[in-house]
Design a protein around this motif. Structure first.
Motif, PDB file in Angstrom:
ATOM      1  N   GLU A 264       0.969  -1.248  -0.077  1.00  0.00           N
ATOM      2  CA  GLU A 264      -0.038  -0.120   0.084  1.00  0.00           C
ATOM      3  C   GLU A 264       0.878   1.152  -0.065  1.00  0.00           C
ATOM      4  O   GLU A 264       0.646   2.081  -0.832  1.00  0.00           O
ATOM      5  CB  GLU A 264      -0.829  -0.012   1.260  1.00  0.00           C
ATOM      6  N   LEU A 265       1.899   1.245   0.924  1.00  0.00           N
ATOM      7  CA  LEU A 265       2.728   2.390   1.061  1.00  0.00           C
ATOM      8  C   LEU A 265       3.702   2.833  -0.339  1.00  0.00           C
ATOM      9  O   LEU A 265       3.684   3.955  -0.759  1.00  0.00           O
ATOM     10  CB  LEU A 265       3.805   2.413   2.105  1.00  0.00           C
ATOM     11  N   ARG A 266       3.933   1.634  -1.170  1.00  0.00           N
ATOM     12  CA  ARG A 266       4.687   1.829  -2.248  1.00  0.00           C
ATOM     13  C   ARG A 266       3.862   2.600  -3.411  1.00  0.00           C
ATOM     14  O   ARG A 266       4.394   3.123  -4.385  1.00  0.00           O
ATOM     15  CB  ARG A 266       5.002   0.478  -3.066  1.00  0.00           C
ATOM     16  N   THR A 267       2.549   2.416  -3.185  1.00  0.00           N
ATOM     17  CA  THR A 267       1.649   3.461  -4.232  1.00  0.00           C
ATOM     18  C   THR A 267       1.723   4.726  -4.024  1.00  0.00           C
ATOM     19  O   THR A 267       1.248   5.472  -4.815  1.00  0.00           O
ATOM     20  CB  THR A 267       0.108   2.835  -4.065  1.00  0.00           C
ATOM     21  N   LEU A 268       2.323   5.067  -2.959  1.00  0.00           N
ATOM     22  CA  LEU A 268       2.542   6.720  -2.780  1.00  0.00           C
ATOM     23  C   LEU A 268       3.465   7.284  -3.917  1.00  0.00           C
ATOM     24  O   LEU A 268       3.465   8.419  -4.105  1.00  0.00           O
ATOM     25  CB  LEU A 268       3.088   6.935  -1.328  1.00  0.00           C
ATOM     26  N   GLY A 269       4.670   6.347  -4.267  1.00  0.00           N
ATOM     27  CA  GLY A 269       5.241   6.632  -5.386  1.00  0.00           C
ATOM     28  C   GLY A 269       6.464   7.657  -5.019  1.00  0.00           C
ATOM     29  O   GLY A 269       6.803   8.061  -6.129  1.00  0.00           O
ATOM     30  N   LYS A 270       6.715   7.602  -3.835  1.00  0.00           N
ATOM     31  CA  LYS A 270       8.117   8.487  -3.516  1.00  0.00           C
ATOM     32  C   LYS A 270       9.082   7.636  -3.019  1.00  0.00           C
ATOM     33  O   LYS A 270       9.873   6.937  -3.615  1.00  0.00           O
ATOM     34  CB  LYS A 270       7.699   9.738  -2.705  1.00  0.00           C
ATOM     35  N   GLY A 271       9.149   7.829  -1.727  1.00  0.00           N
ATOM     36  CA  GLY A 271      10.210   6.913  -1.074  1.00  0.00           C
ATOM     37  C   GLY A 271       9.990   5.418  -1.135  1.00  0.00           C
ATOM     38  O   GLY A 271       8.931   5.016  -1.338  1.00  0.00           O
ATOM     39  N   ARG A 272      11.282   4.656  -1.147  1.00  0.00           N
ATOM     40  CA  ARG A 272      11.252   3.216  -1.092  1.00  0.00           C
ATOM     41  C   ARG A 272      10.655   2.711   0.231  1.00  0.00           C
ATOM     42  O   ARG A 272      11.147   3.378   1.327  1.00  0.00           O
ATOM     43  CB  ARG A 272      12.734   2.745  -1.409  1.00  0.00           C
ATOM     44  N   ILE A 273      10.314   1.451   0.324  1.00  0.00           N
ATOM     45  CA  ILE A 273       9.778   0.889   1.380  1.00  0.00           C
ATOM     46  C   ILE A 273      10.449  -0.314   1.466  1.00  0.00           C
ATOM     47  O   ILE A 273      10.287  -1.250   0.551  1.00  0.00           O
ATOM     48  CB  ILE A 273       8.110   0.645   1.224  1.00  0.00           C
ATOM     49  N   MET A 274      10.911  -0.840   2.745  1.00  0.00           N
ATOM     50  CA  MET A 274      11.319  -1.895   3.042  1.00  0.00           C
ATOM     51  C   MET A 274      10.618  -2.652   4.303  1.00  0.00           C
ATOM     52  O   MET A 274      10.965  -2.100   5.284  1.00  0.00           O
ATOM     53  CB  MET A 274      12.731  -2.051   3.340  1.00  0.00           C
ATOM     54  N   PRO A 275       9.935  -3.619   4.187  1.00  0.00           N
ATOM     55  CA  PRO A 275       9.146  -4.264   5.361  1.00  0.00           C
ATOM     56  C   PRO A 275      10.198  -5.367   5.937  1.00  0.00           C
ATOM     57  O   PRO A 275      10.763  -5.992   5.219  1.00  0.00           O
ATOM     58  CB  PRO A 275       8.031  -4.889   4.889  1.00  0.00           C
ATOM     59  N   ILE A 276      10.435  -5.192   7.436  1.00  0.00           N
ATOM     60  CA  ILE A 276      11.140  -6.352   7.926  1.00  0.00           C
ATOM     61  C   ILE A 276      10.340  -6.591   9.194  1.00  0.00           C
ATOM     62  O   ILE A 276      10.404  -5.730  10.278  1.00  0.00           O
ATOM     63  CB  ILE A 276      12.511  -5.523   8.471  1.00  0.00           C
ATOM     64  N   PRO A 277       9.992  -7.859   9.088  1.00  0.00           N
ATOM     65  CA  PRO A 277       9.331  -8.582  10.289  1.00  0.00           C
ATOM     66  C   PRO A 277      10.221  -8.422  11.534  1.00  0.00           C
ATOM     67  O   PRO A 277      11.487  -8.835  11.212  1.00  0.00           O
ATOM     68  CB  PRO A 277       8.888  -9.966   9.954  1.00  0.00           C
ATOM     69  N   VAL A 278       9.568  -7.977  12.819  1.00  0.00           N
ATOM     70  CA  VAL A 278      10.397  -7.767  14.032  1.00  0.00           C
ATOM     71  C   VAL A 278       9.613  -7.696  15.075  1.00  0.00           C
ATOM     72  O   VAL A 278       8.457  -7.056  15.075  1.00  0.00           O
ATOM     73  CB  VAL A 278      11.261  -6.677  13.935  1.00  0.00           C
ATOM     74  N   ASP A 279      10.044  -8.183  16.175  1.00  0.00           N
ATOM     75  CA  ASP A 279       9.470  -8.202  17.510  1.00  0.00           C
ATOM     76  C   ASP A 279      10.627  -7.361  18.163  1.00  0.00           C
ATOM     77  O   ASP A 279      11.528  -8.050  18.381  1.00  0.00           O
ATOM     78  CB  ASP A 279       9.383  -9.618  18.076  1.00  0.00           C
ATOM     79  N   VAL A 280      10.172  -6.189  18.807  1.00  0.00           N
ATOM     80  CA  VAL A 280      10.748  -5.158  19.532  1.00  0.00           C
ATOM     81  C   VAL A 280      11.558  -5.774  20.739  1.00  0.00           C
ATOM     82  O   VAL A 280      12.308  -4.956  21.193  1.00  0.00           O
ATOM     83  CB  VAL A 280      10.104  -3.863  19.463  1.00  0.00           C
ATOM     84  N   THR A 281      10.841  -6.829  21.293  1.00  0.00           N
ATOM     85  CA  THR A 281      11.275  -7.350  22.681  1.00  0.00           C
ATOM     86  C   THR A 281      12.526  -8.338  22.395  1.00  0.00           C
ATOM     87  O   THR A 281      12.773  -8.733  23.441  1.00  0.00           O
ATOM     88  CB  THR A 281      10.089  -8.044  23.230  1.00  0.00           C
ATOM     89  N   LYS A 282      12.880  -8.627  21.037  1.00  0.00           N
ATOM     90  CA  LYS A 282      13.897  -9.538  20.765  1.00  0.00           C
ATOM     91  C   LYS A 282      15.022  -9.036  20.279  1.00  0.00           C
ATOM     92  O   LYS A 282      15.091  -8.528  19.332  1.00  0.00           O
ATOM     93  CB  LYS A 282      13.348 -10.674  19.815  1.00  0.00           C
ATOM     94  N   THR A 283      16.095  -8.855  20.970  1.00  0.00           N
ATOM     95  CA  THR A 283      17.356  -8.119  20.926  1.00  0.00           C
ATOM     96  C   THR A 283      17.897  -8.580  19.375  1.00  0.00           C
ATOM     97  O   THR A 283      18.374  -7.839  18.655  1.00  0.00           O
ATOM     98  CB  THR A 283      18.440  -8.514  21.782  1.00  0.00           C
TER      99      THR A 283
END
Length: 262
Positions: free
Chosen positions: A50-69
């Motif tokens: 969805e965000l890539r349709t904005l047509g400007k900045g590049r988007i990189m999704p990275i799955p992450v659990d912020v409680t896991k170092t």
């Protein structure tokens, strides 16, 4: 107004929906490359599309659990290697549960600590070395209005987000010479899934969502609930070079709900 974010690299957490998604969308629209992190891979990938349709900045999704170092370390390493730098960090995480003080045992407090405070500590510590070489940087913590006023049953959130506020004030002083700013944004009533969940009717005779919403907004001067994109606009400004002289601040986005003068 051009926020001068084209070419900047931003890392936004809890970005698959709600406030995080709105912040990522606004930053991408302004031209920033955005790494989005969240736990659910499928939702995160859908948001990235969805965000890539904005047509400007590049988007990189990275799955992450912020409680896991390890997961957080790997995410930041991947982001830095891909884009060569990290200019902006938006610390965001789903809030801990609501309840009375005596309803939470040590396990609940430990989980809330790891999610709300330690995740921000960890992300800040790992990102700062990637900001210093650029000669600038922006750290923005999404906290809660509970750090400014009393919110019923928010003891976990209030206690630990106040820790985030204290850390931010210390970091603002330590990182000032590196031209890295550290600020907090405190959302009031913003229409997100978390708010909808907390206001779900508890039974057939319980007030409806609409009735609860009307009750909660009656003391807000603007007379309505906020929209995620309204908070995201402030985050994007704080992330920009235009906000270079703002640091160590905690700014509410609450429609005027806080009545205090400080």
């Amino acid at each position: 107004m051009d926020l001068q974010l084209t070419g900047k690299t931003a890392l936004v957490l809890a970005a698959s929906k709600g406030l995080g998604k709105a912040c990522a969308a606004t930053l991408a629209t302004e031209g920033a490359d955005v790494i989005i992190g969240a736990r659910d891979r499928a939702t995160l990938e859908a948001t990235a599309t969805e965000l890539r349709t904005l047509g400007k900045g590049r988007i990189m999704p990275i799955p992450v659990d912020v409680t896991k170092t390890q997961q957080v370390t790997e995410m930041i390493t991947t982001a830095a290697e891909t884009f060569g730098k990290i200019d902006i960090l938006v610390n965001n995480a789903g809030g801990p549960p609501f309840g009375k003080f005596e309803s939470f045992d040590d396990t609940a407090w430990q989980s809330a600590f790891e999610l709300t405070l330690l995740s921000a500590v960890r992300l800040n510590r790992l990102v700062i070395p990637h900001m210093r070489p650029t000669g600038s940087g922006r750290i923005i913590n999404i906290v809660s209005l509970s750090i400014k006023t009393y919110l019923p049953d928010s003891v976990l959130s209030t206690s630990l987000r106040l820790g985030v506020i204290g850390m931010a004030k210390m970091l603002a002083n330590e990182l000032g010479p590196d031209n890295i700013t550290v600020n907090n944004v405190a959302p009031g009533m913003i229409l997100t899934d978390r708010l909808k969940h907390t206001m779900a009717p508890a039974g057939p005779d319980a007030p409806s969502f609409e009735e609860q919403l009307a009750q909660r907004t009656k003391d807000i001067p603007l007379g309505r609930i906020g929209r995620p994109e309204e908070l995201a606009a402030l985050v994007a400004f704080l992330a920009s070079p235009l906000a270079g002289y703002i640091t160590g601040a905690t700014i509410p986005v609450d429609g005027g709900a806080i009545k205090g003068t400080i």
